[in-house]
Motif scaffolding. Structure first.
Motif, mmCIF file in Angstrom:
data_model
loop_
_atom_site.group_PDB
_atom_site.id
_atom_site.type_symbol
_atom_site.label_atom_id
_atom_site.label_comp_id
_atom_site.label_asym_id
_atom_site.label_seq_id
_atom_site.Cartn_x
_atom_site.Cartn_y
_atom_site.Cartn_z
ATOM 1 N N THR A 85 0.830 -1.208 0.000
ATOM 2 C CA THR A 85 0.000 0.000 0.000
ATOM 3 C C THR A 85 0.862 1.255 0.000
ATOM 4 O O THR A 85 0.634 2.182 -0.785
ATOM 5 N N LEU A 86 1.846 1.288 0.882
ATOM 6 C CA LEU A 86 2.724 2.463 0.960
ATOM 7 C C LEU A 86 3.549 2.637 -0.312
ATOM 8 O O LEU A 86 3.766 3.761 -0.775
ATOM 9 N N LYS A 87 3.976 1.535 -0.898
ATOM 10 C CA LYS A 87 4.749 1.602 -2.140
ATOM 11 C C LYS A 87 3.909 2.209 -3.264
ATOM 12 O O LYS A 87 4.416 2.998 -4.058
ATOM 13 N N SER A 88 2.625 1.857 -3.312
ATOM 14 C CA SER A 88 1.774 2.430 -4.360
ATOM 15 C C SER A 88 1.503 3.916 -4.107
ATOM 16 O O SER A 88 1.352 4.688 -5.054
ATOM 17 N N MET A 89 1.468 4.321 -2.849
ATOM 18 C CA MET A 89 1.262 5.733 -2.520
ATOM 19 C C MET A 89 2.522 6.566 -2.711
ATOM 20 O O MET A 89 2.445 7.741 -3.043
ATOM 21 N N PHE A 90 3.681 5.950 -2.460
ATOM 22 C CA PHE A 90 4.965 6.669 -2.454
ATOM 23 C C PHE A 90 6.001 5.919 -3.298
ATOM 24 O O PHE A 90 7.021 5.454 -2.769
ATOM 25 N N PRO A 91 5.779 5.795 -4.606
ATOM 26 C CA PRO A 91 6.730 5.026 -5.423
ATOM 27 C C PRO A 91 8.141 5.626 -5.456
ATOM 28 O O PRO A 91 9.109 4.908 -5.684
ATOM 29 N N GLU A 92 8.241 6.918 -5.184
ATOM 30 C CA GLU A 92 9.544 7.586 -5.242
ATOM 31 C C GLU A 92 10.315 7.516 -3.921
ATOM 32 O O GLU A 92 11.480 7.891 -3.867
ATOM 33 N N VAL A 93 9.690 7.049 -2.857
ATOM 34 C CA VAL A 93 10.362 6.975 -1.554
ATOM 35 C C VAL A 93 11.245 5.725 -1.526
ATOM 36 O O VAL A 93 10.741 4.608 -1.700
ATOM 37 N N PRO A 94 12.561 5.898 -1.326
ATOM 38 C CA PRO A 94 13.475 4.762 -1.451
ATOM 39 C C PRO A 94 13.428 3.757 -0.297
ATOM 40 O O PRO A 94 13.767 2.593 -0.481
ATOM 41 N N ILE A 95 12.980 4.188 0.872
ATOM 42 C CA ILE A 95 13.023 3.294 2.039
ATOM 43 C C ILE A 95 11.622 3.142 2.618
ATOM 44 O O ILE A 95 11.072 4.079 3.207
ATOM 45 N N LEU A 96 11.039 1.958 2.433
ATOM 46 C CA LEU A 96 9.731 1.598 2.989
ATOM 47 C C LEU A 96 9.901 0.257 3.679
ATOM 48 O O LEU A 96 10.278 -0.726 3.039
ATOM 49 N N SER A 97 9.614 0.213 4.969
ATOM 50 C CA SER A 97 9.808 -1.043 5.696
ATOM 51 C C SER A 97 8.829 -1.147 6.863
ATOM 52 O O SER A 97 8.177 -0.171 7.237
ATOM 53 N N ILE A 98 8.745 -2.353 7.413
ATOM 54 C CA ILE A 98 7.847 -2.624 8.539
ATOM 55 C C ILE A 98 8.431 -3.763 9.358
ATOM 56 O O ILE A 98 9.161 -4.608 8.821
ATOM 57 N N ASN A 99 8.146 -3.755 10.624
ATOM 58 C CA ASN A 99 8.371 -4.948 11.446
ATOM 59 C C ASN A 99 7.168 -5.128 12.362
ATOM 60 O O ASN A 99 6.535 -4.159 12.771
ATOM 61 N N ILE A 100 6.829 -6.370 12.610
ATOM 62 C CA ILE A 100 5.699 -6.716 13.468
ATOM 63 C C ILE A 100 6.244 -7.324 14.747
ATOM 64 O O ILE A 100 7.070 -8.243 14.707
ATOM 65 N N ARG A 101 5.779 -6.817 15.870
ATOM 66 C CA ARG A 101 6.161 -7.352 17.181
ATOM 67 C C ARG A 101 4.905 -7.817 17.896
ATOM 68 O O ARG A 101 3.843 -7.209 17.750
ATOM 69 N N ASP A 102 5.045 -8.873 18.674
ATOM 70 C CA ASP A 102 3.921 -9.413 19.440
ATOM 71 C C ASP A 102 3.890 -8.848 20.858
ATOM 72 O O ASP A 102 4.919 -8.801 21.529
ATOM 73 N N PHE A 103 2.686 -8.416 21.285
ATOM 74 C CA PHE A 103 2.437 -8.148 22.695
ATOM 75 C C PHE A 103 2.199 -9.496 23.361
ATOM 76 O O PHE A 103 1.528 -10.359 22.790
ATOM 77 N N GLU A 104 2.688 -9.681 24.562
ATOM 78 C CA GLU A 104 2.377 -10.895 25.319
ATOM 79 C C GLU A 104 1.092 -10.658 26.097
ATOM 80 O O GLU A 104 0.961 -9.653 26.802
ATOM 81 N N LYS A 105 0.132 -11.579 25.975
ATOM 82 C CA LYS A 105 -1.138 -11.443 26.682
ATOM 83 C C LYS A 105 -0.922 -11.335 28.189
ATOM 84 O O LYS A 105 -1.623 -10.603 28.873
ATOM 85 N N SER A 106 0.061 -12.064 28.696
ATOM 86 C CA SER A 106 0.287 -12.097 30.147
ATOM 87 C C SER A 106 0.730 -10.749 30.716
ATOM 88 O O SER A 106 0.483 -10.469 31.885
ATOM 89 N N SER A 107 1.366 -9.920 29.908
ATOM 90 C CA SER A 107 1.869 -8.646 30.441
ATOM 91 C C SER A 107 1.139 -7.427 29.890
ATOM 92 O O SER A 107 1.415 -6.313 30.318
ATOM 93 N N TYR A 108 0.203 -7.616 28.977
ATOM 94 C CA TYR A 108 -0.521 -6.487 28.411
ATOM 95 C C TYR A 108 -1.640 -6.064 29.371
ATOM 96 O O TYR A 108 -2.348 -6.883 29.932
ATOM 97 N N CYS A 109 -1.763 -4.751 29.538
ATOM 98 C CA CYS A 109 -2.825 -4.210 30.383
ATOM 99 C C CYS A 109 -3.249 -2.861 29.822
ATOM 100 O O CYS A 109 -2.421 -2.088 29.334
ATOM 101 N N ASN A 110 -4.548 -2.589 29.879
ATOM 102 C CA ASN A 110 -5.051 -1.274 29.506
ATOM 103 C C ASN A 110 -6.048 -0.815 30.549
ATOM 104 O O ASN A 110 -6.381 -1.552 31.487
ATOM 105 N N LYS A 111 -6.534 0.365 30.404
ATOM 106 C CA LYS A 111 -7.413 1.004 31.376
ATOM 107 C C LYS A 111 -8.658 0.161 31.688
ATOM 108 O O LYS A 111 -9.088 0.074 32.844
ATOM 109 N N ALA A 112 -9.237 -0.464 30.675
ATOM 110 C CA ALA A 112 -10.449 -1.260 30.878
ATOM 111 C C ALA A 112 -10.196 -2.542 31.667
ATOM 112 O O ALA A 112 -11.138 -3.149 32.174
ATOM 113 N N MET A 113 -8.935 -2.922 31.786
ATOM 114 C CA MET A 113 -8.597 -4.186 32.448
ATOM 115 C C MET A 113 -8.333 -4.036 33.945
ATOM 116 O O MET A 113 -8.159 -5.023 34.632
ATOM 117 N N VAL A 114 -8.286 -2.791 34.438
ATOM 118 C CA VAL A 114 -7.985 -2.579 35.869
ATOM 119 C C VAL A 114 -9.185 -1.991 36.589
ATOM 120 O O VAL A 114 -10.072 -1.423 36.030
#
Length: 114
Positions: A85-114
């Protein structure tokens, strides 16, 4: 709950409106059917001061943070869709990258959880 944070050169938001970029990444992530509708979060951090190999080339890097439990194949597909998607939007941009990281369920917490 997935978060997609785009670090980019400041020029990127001059080439396309930030909301257009955010919506495109959102739509790409949503199209994978990995996430509940409305749960996807996308943010942009434009950088004025940076170096890429001692240059000022434009860049976009997406940091994807998702809850653990997806397969490597699902994460690879998600990465490819967003970069495509980004490549089609920005064909002239030389550096397009991504990395995916996992949240661990055991350590994730948000406002609704407390």
């Amino acid at each position: 709950m997935p978060h997609f944070v785009l670090d980019c050169s400041e020029n990127i938001i001059q080439l396309k409106a930030p909301q257009e970029i955010i919506q495109a990444v959102y739509d790409s992530a949503e199209s994978t059917d990995l996430f509940d509708k409305g749960d996807i979060k996308v943010r942009i951090n434009p950088f004025k001061h940076y170096t890429i190999g001692n240059s000022q080339d434009d860049f976009i890097h997406v940091f994807g943070n998702i809850m653990e439990g997806r397969t490597d194949e699902q994460k690879a597909n998600l990465s490819r869709k967003i970069v495509r998607t980004l490549k089609s939007m920005f064909p002239e941009v030389p550096i397009l990258s991504i990395n995916i990281r996992d949240f661990e369920k055991s350590s994730y917490c948000n406002k609704a959880m407390v």
